[in-house]
Design an enzyme around this catalytic site. Structure first.
Site, mmCIF file in Angstrom:
data_model
loop_
_atom_site.group_PDB
_atom_site.id
_atom_site.type_symbol
_atom_site.label_atom_id
_atom_site.label_comp_id
_atom_site.label_asym_id
_atom_site.label_seq_id
_atom_site.Cartn_x
_atom_site.Cartn_y
_atom_site.Cartn_z
ATOM 1 N N GLU A 1 1.073 16.817 -31.092
ATOM 2 C CA GLU A 1 0.832 17.518 -29.833
ATOM 3 C C GLU A 1 -0.406 16.973 -29.126
ATOM 4 O OE1 GLU A 1 2.932 19.409 -28.509
ATOM 5 O OE2 GLU A 1 4.236 19.921 -30.189
ATOM 6 N N GLU B 1 1.632 22.193 -24.580
ATOM 7 C CA GLU B 1 1.459 21.389 -25.790
ATOM 8 C C GLU B 1 0.362 21.997 -26.676
ATOM 9 O OE1 GLU B 1 3.609 19.257 -26.400
ATOM 10 O OE2 GLU B 1 4.259 18.231 -24.578
ATOM 11 N N HIS C 1 1.898 24.836 -28.513
ATOM 12 C CA HIS C 1 2.695 24.309 -29.630
ATOM 13 C C HIS C 1 1.781 23.978 -30.813
ATOM 14 C CE1 HIS C 1 5.903 22.658 -26.591
ATOM 15 N NE2 HIS C 1 5.750 23.965 -26.529
ATOM 16 N N TYR D 1 1.971 25.516 -34.577
ATOM 17 C CA TYR D 1 2.122 24.674 -35.768
ATOM 18 C C TYR D 1 0.972 24.915 -36.748
ATOM 19 C CZ TYR D 1 5.920 22.090 -33.528
ATOM 20 O OH TYR D 1 7.111 21.737 -32.941
ATOM 21 N N GLU E 1 9.024 11.923 -25.689
ATOM 22 C CA GLU E 1 9.403 13.312 -25.416
ATOM 23 C C GLU E 1 10.819 13.619 -25.898
ATOM 24 O OE1 GLU E 1 7.475 15.518 -24.582
ATOM 25 O OE2 GLU E 1 6.042 14.960 -23.032
ATOM 26 N N GLU F 1 10.546 21.187 -24.731
ATOM 27 C CA GLU F 1 10.746 19.739 -24.749
ATOM 28 C C GLU F 1 11.932 19.315 -23.890
ATOM 29 O OE1 GLU F 1 8.528 17.771 -25.761
ATOM 30 O OE2 GLU F 1 7.317 19.294 -26.749
ATOM 31 N N HIS G 1 10.269 19.017 -20.632
ATOM 32 C CA HIS G 1 9.364 17.867 -20.603
ATOM 33 C C HIS G 1 10.135 16.551 -20.483
ATOM 34 C CE1 HIS G 1 6.350 20.503 -23.093
ATOM 35 N NE2 HIS G 1 6.597 20.986 -21.890
#
Length: 305
Positions: free
Chosen positions: A64, A94, A97, A101, A157, A191, A194
């Site tokens: 990320e 991002e 994300h 994670y 991506e 995504e 993106h």
């Protein structure tokens, strides 16, 4: 006048304005991903499975930050309010994300942050990851113009995370890790957006005369699919429900779809596997709001997966 236009917003790219609005409508936060119910599922994973998913989530968590670095580099080549605004929103997502994670890794490593850092250092020497990074770094170094750089960004991506999303989606088939599955829904859908944005950037912000030949692009896509397949195959054999041949098929289908998004013919003629776990992220789900948040996007997006 030029200095005023630089600082005073006016719409200069309708397509990216619409993508920005789509991002606003579908913003989400780490607090919407409950992982409490997943804690008991960790002990259901055998040693091979646990190692595989530790590896994937560590890779994704570090990636990320790399994506945001690439965005910053790419933005320097464009002077557009709407492109800048959209990518500011993408960079924010991002970061979300990355936070999710990190939460997942804390759970998998039982809140031992020292062990997380040590593991992350170790996998930087992993041969499968090294091969993937070598290919990407080599291609980035060779990229001589804006169009080639955008195509590489499009592949990052659209291709370089998709086998991980596929593998994570298999938790839903197993009936475990509902929180992780919800996070995977959210992130995979982000995504999709993106990847659409990167294709729009290529289609509208490069001239035909600036673009590489079709043969060059097809070679690039074939290489990317093969590199991503080798990456997941090296780690995925023997993991519960992971079928690397189905993942190859899915990678090929995804590459074909991305090629079509930049007005090129497909090269594989592949369709996603019938039992693709990511089909769940593109179908309309009946959501019980007392159980969890709705992960459906409010707008209509072309399925980028």
């Amino acid at each position: 006048m030029d200095s005023v236009k630089k600082y005073l917003y006016t719409c200069d790219h309708v397509g990216f304005l619409e993508l920005t609005k789509e991002t606003w409508k579908n913003r989400w936060f780490p607090s919407q991903v409950p992982l409490q119910g997943d804690v008991c599922c960790v002990d259901m994973l055998n040693e091979r499975d646990l190692e595989f998913y530790k590896f994937l989530f560590t890779f994704l968590g570090m990636a990320e930050k790399l994506v945001n670095i690439n965005i910053e580099d790419l933005l320097s080549q464009f002077d557009s309010h709407d492109i800048s605004h959209y990518y500011a929103e993408q960079m924010a997502m991002e970061n979300i994300h990355g936070k999710v994670y990190a939460n997942i890794l804390n759970m998998l490593f039982k809140n031992n942050i020292t062990e997380v850092y040590s593991y992350a250092c170790d996998i930087m020497n992993d041969s499968a990851l090294q091969e993937k990074l070598r290919w990407l770094n080599g291609r980035v170094t060779e990229a001589s113009d804006k169009a080639e750089k955008i195509l590489l960004f499009l592949l990052v991506e659209g291709i370089f995370f998709i086998s991980s999303f596929f593998s994570i989606g298999l938790f839903r088939v197993r009936g475990i890790m509902n929180g992780i599955c919800l996070a995977n829904d959210y992130i995979a859908r982000d995504e999709m957006l993106h990847t659409s944005a990167a294709a729009l950037l290529y289609n509208t912000m490069t001239k035909s005369s600036e673009r590489p030949s079709e043969d060059w692009i097809y070679k690039l896509f074939r290489e990317a699919v093969e590199v991503e397949f080798k990456f997941i195959a090296a780690k995925g054999y023997g993991v519960s429900l992971v079928n690397v041949h189905e993942i190859r098929q899915f990678l090929q289908a995804t590459a074909d779809r991305i090629l079509e998004s930049i007005n090129l013919n497909p090269i594989y003629g592949s369709l996603p596997p019938e039992n693709c776990p990511l089909a769940y992220t593109s179908s309309t789900k009946s959501v019980n709001f007392f159980e969890r948040d709705n992960s459906d996007y409010t707008g209509t997006l072309t399925n980028d997966l």
